[in-house]
Write an enzyme that holds these catalytic residues in place. Sequence first.
Site, PDB file in Angstrom:
ATOM      1  N   SER A  77      25.137  19.909 118.145  1.00 41.52           N
ATOM      2  CA  SER A  77      25.100  20.613 117.051  1.00 41.52           C
ATOM      3  C   SER A  77      24.238  20.319 115.912  1.00 41.52           C
ATOM      4  CB  SER A  77      26.711  20.624 116.378  1.00 41.52           C
ATOM      5  OG  SER A  77      27.013  19.470 116.101  1.00 41.52           O
ATOM      6  N   SER A  95      29.757   2.968 108.452  1.00 44.57           N
ATOM      7  CA  SER A  95      28.751   2.773 107.396  1.00 44.57           C
ATOM      8  C   SER A  95      29.039   2.144 106.125  1.00 44.57           C
ATOM      9  CB  SER A  95      28.541   4.438 106.757  1.00 44.57           C
ATOM     10  OG  SER A  95      27.667   4.448 105.697  1.00 44.57           O
ATOM     11  N   THR A 109      28.553   2.861 103.502  1.00 49.58           N
ATOM     12  CA  THR A 109      29.135   3.950 102.420  1.00 49.58           C
ATOM     13  C   THR A 109      30.738   3.665 102.234  1.00 49.58           C
ATOM     14  OG1 THR A 109      29.152   6.152 102.036  1.00 49.58           O
ATOM     15  CG2 THR A 109      29.861   5.800 103.892  1.00 49.58           C
ATOM     16  N   TYR A 150      33.035  12.388 103.220  1.00 54.10           N
ATOM     17  CA  TYR A 150      32.217  11.599 104.571  1.00 54.10           C
ATOM     18  C   TYR A 150      32.536  10.192 104.543  1.00 54.10           C
ATOM     19  CZ  TYR A 150      28.223   9.240 106.581  1.00 54.10           C
ATOM     20  OH  TYR A 150      27.635   8.117 107.175  1.00 54.10           O
ATOM     21  N   LYS A 162      34.898   7.492 107.386  1.00 59.58           N
ATOM     22  CA  LYS A 162      34.353   6.423 107.842  1.00 59.58           C
ATOM     23  C   LYS A 162      35.250   5.286 107.741  1.00 59.58           C
ATOM     24  CE  LYS A 162      30.332   7.691 109.538  1.00 59.58           C
ATOM     25  NZ  LYS A 162      30.147   7.718 111.216  1.00 59.58           N
ATOM     26  N   GLY A 206      26.644  10.839  92.429  1.00 56.97           N
ATOM     27  CA  GLY A 206      27.426  10.006  93.352  1.00 56.97           C
ATOM     28  C   GLY A 206      26.388   8.838  93.889  1.00 56.97           C
ATOM     29  N   ASP A 207      25.411   8.821  93.440  1.00 51.03           N
ATOM     30  CA  ASP A 207      24.384   7.428  93.809  1.00 51.03           C
ATOM     31  C   ASP A 207      24.737   6.436  93.077  1.00 51.03           C
ATOM     32  OD1 ASP A 207      22.834   8.813  95.879  1.00 51.03           O
ATOM     33  OD2 ASP A 207      21.081   8.935  94.747  1.00 51.03           O
TER      34      ASP A 207
HETATM   35  C1  UD1 Z   1      23.001   8.345 101.980  1.00 52.98           C
HETATM   36  C2  UD1 Z   1      24.597   8.582 101.998  1.00 52.98           C
HETATM   37  C3  UD1 Z   1      25.359   7.572 102.769  1.00 52.98           C
HETATM   38  C4  UD1 Z   1      25.056   7.623 104.274  1.00 52.98           C
HETATM   39  C5  UD1 Z   1      23.562   7.656 104.324  1.00 52.98           C
HETATM   40  C6  UD1 Z   1      23.019   7.744 105.760  1.00 52.98           C
HETATM   41  C7  UD1 Z   1      24.602   9.423  99.669  1.00 52.98           C
HETATM   42  C8  UD1 Z   1      25.371   9.401  98.312  1.00 52.98           C
HETATM   43  N1  UD1 Z   1      24.808   8.381 100.347  1.00 52.98           N
HETATM   44  O1  UD1 Z   1      22.848   7.116 101.600  1.00 52.98           O
HETATM   45  O2  UD1 Z   1      26.652   7.791 102.630  1.00 52.98           O
HETATM   46  O3  UD1 Z   1      25.846   6.818 104.850  1.00 52.98           O
HETATM   47  O4  UD1 Z   1      22.701   8.348 103.418  1.00 52.98           O
HETATM   48  O5  UD1 Z   1      23.098   9.049 106.035  1.00 52.98           O
HETATM   49  O6  UD1 Z   1      24.056  10.504  99.819  1.00 52.98           O
HETATM   50  N2  UD1 Z   1      16.339   9.440  97.264  1.00 52.98           N
HETATM   51  C9  UD1 Z   1      15.487   9.895  96.469  1.00 52.98           C
HETATM   52  N3  UD1 Z   1      14.962  11.092  96.630  1.00 52.98           N
HETATM   53  C10 UD1 Z   1      15.378  11.702  97.919  1.00 52.98           C
HETATM   54  C11 UD1 Z   1      16.251  11.196  98.696  1.00 52.98           C
HETATM   55  C12 UD1 Z   1      16.800   9.778  98.149  1.00 52.98           C
HETATM   56  O7  UD1 Z   1      14.964   9.130  95.287  1.00 52.98           O
HETATM   57  O8  UD1 Z   1      14.588  12.746  98.085  1.00 52.98           O
HETATM   58  C13 UD1 Z   1      16.716   7.837  96.604  1.00 52.98           C
HETATM   59  C14 UD1 Z   1      18.458   7.888  96.556  1.00 52.98           C
HETATM   60  O9  UD1 Z   1      18.586   8.191  95.128  1.00 52.98           O
HETATM   61  C15 UD1 Z   1      18.512   6.326  97.077  1.00 52.98           C
HETATM   62  C16 UD1 Z   1      17.612   5.924  97.962  1.00 52.98           C
HETATM   63  O10 UD1 Z   1      16.714   7.183  97.907  1.00 52.98           O
HETATM   64  O11 UD1 Z   1      18.338   5.423  95.799  1.00 52.98           O
HETATM   65  C17 UD1 Z   1      18.355   6.239  99.432  1.00 52.98           C
HETATM   66  O12 UD1 Z   1      18.914   7.749  99.656  1.00 52.98           O
HETATM   67  P1  UD1 Z   1      19.073   8.149 101.175  1.00 52.98           P
HETATM   68  O13 UD1 Z   1      18.236   8.063 101.782  1.00 52.98           O
HETATM   69  O14 UD1 Z   1      19.944   9.428 100.665  1.00 52.98           O
HETATM   70  O15 UD1 Z   1      20.456   7.046 101.344  1.00 52.98           O
HETATM   71  P2  UD1 Z   1      21.866   6.842 100.656  1.00 52.98           P
HETATM   72  O16 UD1 Z   1      22.058   7.615  99.347  1.00 52.98           O
HETATM   73  O17 UD1 Z   1      21.684   5.340 100.260  1.00 52.98           O
END
Ligand code: UD1
Length: 308
Positions: free
Chosen positions: A36, A129, A131, A153, A157, A299-300
């Site tokens: 999927s 995770s 998380t 999510y 976990k 949520g970040d």
């Molecule tokens: C996310 C999930 C987490 C999951 C993990 C792996 C959230 C809140 N958490 O972690 O539960 O286990 O992915 O799938 O979604 N960022 C940007 N721009 C973007 C994308 C991300 O600035 O377009 C920043 C985010 O704010 C963060 C960092 O990059 O500070 C990492 O983000 P991301 O790769 O999405 O991972 P997590 O949020 O840590």
Amino acid sequence: MSQRVVIAGGAGYIGSHVCVELMSRGDTLLIIDDFSNAHPEAIDRIRELSNANVVVLKRDLADPMHKADILEAIKAFRPDGAIHLAGLKAVGESVAEPERYYNVNIGSALTMIEALKAANAKKFVFSSSATVYGDGNTNPVNESGGTAPTNPYGRTKFFIEEILKDIAISDADWQIVNLRYFNPVGAHPSGRIGEDPNGIPNNLFPFMAQVAVGKRDKLSVFGNDYPTRDGSGVRDYIHVCDLAKGHAAALDYLAEDKKGAIDINLGAGKGYSVLEAVAAFKRASNRDIPFEITPRRDGDIAEIYAAS
Ligand code: UD1
């Protein structure tokens, strides 16, 4: 010692790297995946990279109609144990559709537990995770950190970890490792397998990769007003091949007949900010990564990285 291992979710991003690592060292695998969120070509590439054959069962672990087949196939395979990576993983989607997340993620884990019990192969490595920690721990975070997942999510976990701990208490033969991944990134050096999410990527690295190849105009950096060294969020990015080696190490640990359930962080033990990650990606790819600063993402958290 080579092992016979069921890999649930073996065709996905992390699963495919785990399969190559294990098959390259001589383990025999049964992959169960419903494809999927994975490409069937991943299987050909796993075979190509590890120079070995692998049995694949295309079934949905959360579908009651598939359960009998899955139980039978796992029993017939005579496994030593399993690595369970199958599940849904988009945070935003889990907030919108919690019942689906609880059904699929918890249902799949319960089917795997039942199948392993029936096959008398009570070794279970679970793809958890970081998380599960949520916000509120002091960095660096170790496994005794408090757990407070902030979305459905993350709670799936956490609940699966708790289910596995209850199972280990109920029957002393179970051997369980909950692997708490920090932020897996990168791809196999061959470039033949890697991360290729459907639609708009949620995560930083696949998004940057799509900007680098010109598929998207620019990256949004979610916030530059966090209490971190440059204001952007700090995470612990671990290479997916190192993560795969962590799974092999977990199986070796269980092969030593360790009983009970244990939580293990899989991280690099170092935090990098979003802006540092962008600069590093630019250097490594020799491409420009245009970006703009946008508001924080709901949520970040500001910062999380593993203790080394
Ligand atoms: C996310 C999930 C987490 C999951 C993990 C792996 C959230 C809140 N958490 O972690 O539960 O286990 O992915 O799938 O979604 N960022 C940007 N721009 C973007 C994308 C991300 O600035 O377009 C920043 C985010 O704010 C963060 C960092 O990059 O500070 C990492 O983000 P991301 O790769 O999405 O991972 P997590 O949020 O840590």
